[in-house]
Design an enzyme around this catalytic site. Structure first.
Site, short mmCIF file in Angstrom:
data_model
loop_
_atom_site.label_atom_id
_atom_site.label_comp_id
_atom_site.label_asym_id
_atom_site.label_seq_id
_atom_site.Cartn_x
_atom_site.Cartn_y
_atom_site.Cartn_z
N ASP A 150 -7.00 -10.34 1.57
CA ASP A 150 -6.72 -9.10 0.83
C ASP A 150 -6.44 -9.48 -0.62
O ASP A 150 -5.31 -9.42 -1.09
CB ASP A 150 -5.52 -8.38 1.47
CG ASP A 150 -5.27 -7.00 0.87
OD1 ASP A 150 -6.06 -6.56 0.00
OD2 ASP A 150 -4.28 -6.36 1.27
N CYS A 177 -10.43 -3.93 -2.90
CA CYS A 177 -10.16 -2.75 -3.71
C CYS A 177 -11.16 -2.64 -4.87
O CYS A 177 -11.01 -1.78 -5.73
CB CYS A 177 -8.73 -2.76 -4.23
SG CYS A 177 -8.35 -4.17 -5.29
N GLU A 186 0.54 -16.91 0.13
CA GLU A 186 0.85 -15.94 -0.93
C GLU A 186 1.37 -16.68 -2.15
O GLU A 186 2.12 -17.65 -2.03
CB GLU A 186 1.89 -14.93 -0.43
CG GLU A 186 2.39 -13.95 -1.47
CD GLU A 186 1.29 -13.12 -2.11
OE1 GLU A 186 1.29 -13.03 -3.36
OE2 GLU A 186 0.45 -12.56 -1.40
N TYR A 227 -3.57 -14.16 0.80
CA TYR A 227 -3.04 -13.12 -0.08
C TYR A 227 -2.25 -12.14 0.79
O TYR A 227 -2.44 -10.94 0.72
CB TYR A 227 -4.15 -12.39 -0.84
CG TYR A 227 -5.17 -13.28 -1.54
CD1 TYR A 227 -4.84 -13.91 -2.74
CD2 TYR A 227 -6.42 -13.47 -1.01
CE1 TYR A 227 -5.79 -14.72 -3.37
CE2 TYR A 227 -7.37 -14.28 -1.64
CZ TYR A 227 -7.05 -14.89 -2.82
OH TYR A 227 -7.97 -15.69 -3.45
N GLN A 237 0.86 -1.19 0.00
CA GLN A 237 0.00 0.00 0.00
C GLN A 237 0.90 1.24 0.00
O GLN A 237 1.63 1.47 0.95
CB GLN A 237 -0.90 0.01 1.23
CG GLN A 237 -1.90 -1.11 1.29
CD GLN A 237 -3.02 -0.99 0.26
OE1 GLN A 237 -3.08 -0.05 -0.53
NE2 GLN A 237 -3.90 -1.96 0.26
#
Length: 185
Positions: A115, A142, A69, A48, A19
């Site tokens: 995420d 998002c 991940e 994630y 981010q």
């Protein structure tokens, strides 16, 4: 990233996601810390997980943090960023392939943070999360449309949506991040 007196540095490779609006990322972390009910008996599953942004702030508060991940560079960064903790595991690979194998290690006191990328959660991954039956799922999104699709699947799977909180990480654009909290019914 700094939360009150708790400042954490992150190693982030060029190919890894992070981010970029760190002030708002701090707000998101504070929000998650206030709403995901963890203790020293809790296992937190961070799906994630990227470079470990959320895992790093939760690791000292949980019995075990398990990161999942796919991206190799992010996994390398995660290993560096969480090296100080002995209660952290990382699984590299596609979440839909890894999560079914973890189900037996997690009980109903587990919590999950997801995420996902803009495309949302793969159906197999979402089904695997529902099968684990965590008490709380925190969904960092998002994209409102994939969040809506995945929220409907969680609700159909026995969860209720408690709240959705928006975070404006990209002011003066139409992009918005949000964190949704789901609890098992």
């Amino acid at each position: 990233i700094q939360l009150k007196e708790d400042e954490k540095d992150f190693h982030v490779s060029a190919a890894s996601f992070f981010q970029v609006n760190t002030k708002m990322a701090e707000k998101m972390i504070q929000h998650l810390l206030a709403r995901v009910p963890v203790s020293l008996t809790t296992t937190l599953l961070d799906v994630y997980c990227g470079v470990g942004l959320f895992s790093k702030f939760f690791a000292s508060k949980c019995k075990l943090v398990i990161g999942v991940e796919f991206l190799e560079s992010a996994c390398e960064d995660f290993a560096i960023n969480l090296d100080e903790f002995d209660n952290v595991e990382l699984y590299e690979g596609a979440a839909e392939e890894i999560l079914p194998g973890l189900a037996g290690r997690l009980d109903s006191s587990a919590c999950v943070i997801v995420d996902p990328p803009r495309a949302g959660i793969e159906k197999q991954t979402l089904d695997a999360i529902i099968n684990i039956k965590p008490q709380v799922i925190a969904y960092v999104s998002c994209d409102p449309s994939t969040l809506a699709r995945d929220a409907a699947r969680f609700i159909h799977g026995g969860y209720r949506l408690v709240e959705v909180t928006p975070f404006d990480l990209f002011p003066q654009t139409y992009h918005i991040e949000s964190i949704s909290i789901f609890e098992i019914m």
